[in-house]
Design an enzyme around this catalytic site. Structure first.
Site, PDB file in Angstrom:
ATOM      1  N   HIS A 183       0.843  -1.204   0.000  1.00 31.01           N
ATOM      2  CA  HIS A 183       0.000   0.000   0.000  1.00 31.01           C
ATOM      3  C   HIS A 183       0.880   1.258   0.000  1.00 31.01           C
ATOM      4  CE1 HIS A 183      -2.777  -2.889   2.229  1.00 31.01           C
ATOM      5  NE2 HIS A 183      -3.534  -2.483   1.238  1.00 31.01           N
ATOM      6  N   LYS A 206      -1.207  -7.176  -7.545  1.00 33.97           N
ATOM      7  CA  LYS A 206      -1.425  -8.508  -6.954  1.00 33.97           C
ATOM      8  C   LYS A 206      -2.875  -8.922  -7.213  1.00 33.97           C
ATOM      9  CE  LYS A 206      -2.161  -9.488  -2.574  1.00 33.97           C
ATOM     10  NZ  LYS A 206      -3.375 -10.358  -2.644  1.00 33.97           N
TER      11      LYS A 206
END
Ligand code: PAF
Length: 288
Positions: A41, A155
């Protein structure tokens, strides 16, 4: 120096904040998250920081995208730690809806989008309703935050393609950025759910990266069918893994390349498996 971000819990205040920034000519970058932040993140936040004047991160564990209620309950929630990480990495505003109705006001009508193959394969097939939950929450967050740029990790590659469809079909004036998967030293793809793995499970989970890499390295030697069989056999060496799917598919359309005779221009390998109580996904570009 770390600067504490402004925390906003009310949707209308969030919209006012970004509209004001935009009226002063600022470019707004947005990183939607469900919290339990990790380096993956943070790499999105850093990218937004480089490209934009105002960086907004949302933290909202969206109930409508969990097809398994236990997964929703167990989802890690670490807001204090998240805020400290965001403060240290240049985030300006954190949107943490005070209640679910800040995102889905009463009378909210959820919508669907024609997603074609995207909703019938892999995550779409194995997690019924998941992408519908994702498009609804992401569209609400886009409407609340009104960003110029939005940052997503690759991802969740299928999610990235779904969000791209959302932007195209709803004609949102938003630039979508997909960022490479962040991995630990062992190759394990960073995921908020990794914190739910035991030490031994985390060590074993690095096998996923090894098997994906092996598939990539043998692309020119074996057929797609042989590569899939080989990878599945490697996973079977570890009875702790319960593989949901391992597929080699086209990275643009997600159509399976099994039986196609050639891996084409952009083959990718995708895997989803359960390890203990945790469901993990990962993927790899096989040609670049
Ligand atoms: O990838 C995630 O964390 C979530 O699916 C998202 C995009 C924040 C929507 O809830």
């Amino acid at each position: 120096m770390a600067q504490t971000p402004t925390v906003i819990g009310i949707s209308s205040e969030m919209t006012n904040f970004t509209q004001q920034a935009k009226s002063m000519g600022q470019r707004v970058g947005f990183v939607p998250t469900m919290g339990a932040l990790h380096e993956g993140h943070i790499s999105l936040v850093k990218e937004a920081r480089e490209n934009c004047d105002l960086v907004v991160v949302s933290i909202f564990v969206n109930p409508t995208q969990f097809n398994d209620p236990k997964d929703f309950e167990r989802y890690p929630r670490t807001v204090d730690n998240d805020l400290a990480l965001l403060a240290a990495n240049g985030c300006d505003v954190v949107f943490i809806p005070e209640t679910v109705s800040e995102v889905y006001p009463s009378g909210y009508q959820s919508f669907t989008l024609p997603l074609g193959n995207l909703e019938n394969v892999m995550e779409g097939k194995h997690r019924p309703g998941h992408f519908n939950g994702v498009i609804n929450v992401v569209s609400r967050l886009f409407e609340i935050v009104e960003p110029d740029d939005a940052y997503f990790g690759l991802k969740d590659y299928q999610q990235y393609l779904v969000v791209n469809q959302l932007i195209v079909q709803k004609k949102y004036p938003i630039q979508l950025h997909g960022r490479p998967t962040s991995r630990t030293g062992s190759g394990l793809a960073r995921s908020s759910r990794n914190t739910l793995l035991s030490e031994e499970e985390r060590t074993l989970a690095a096998e996923i990266y090894r098997i994906l890499s092996l598939t990539r390295d043998q692309l020119n030697i074996l057929s797609v069918e042989e590569l899939e069989e080989k990878a599945l056999a490697e996973f079977r060496e570890h009875p702790e893994f319960e593989v949901e799917y391992f597929e080699i598919a086209d990275g643009d359309t997600l159509e399976s390349l099994n039986g196609k005779g050639s891996p084409g221009k952009n083959p990718m390998a995708f895997v989803a498996l359960r390890l203990g109580k945790v469901r993990l996904i990962d993927n790899m570009f096989l040609k670049n």
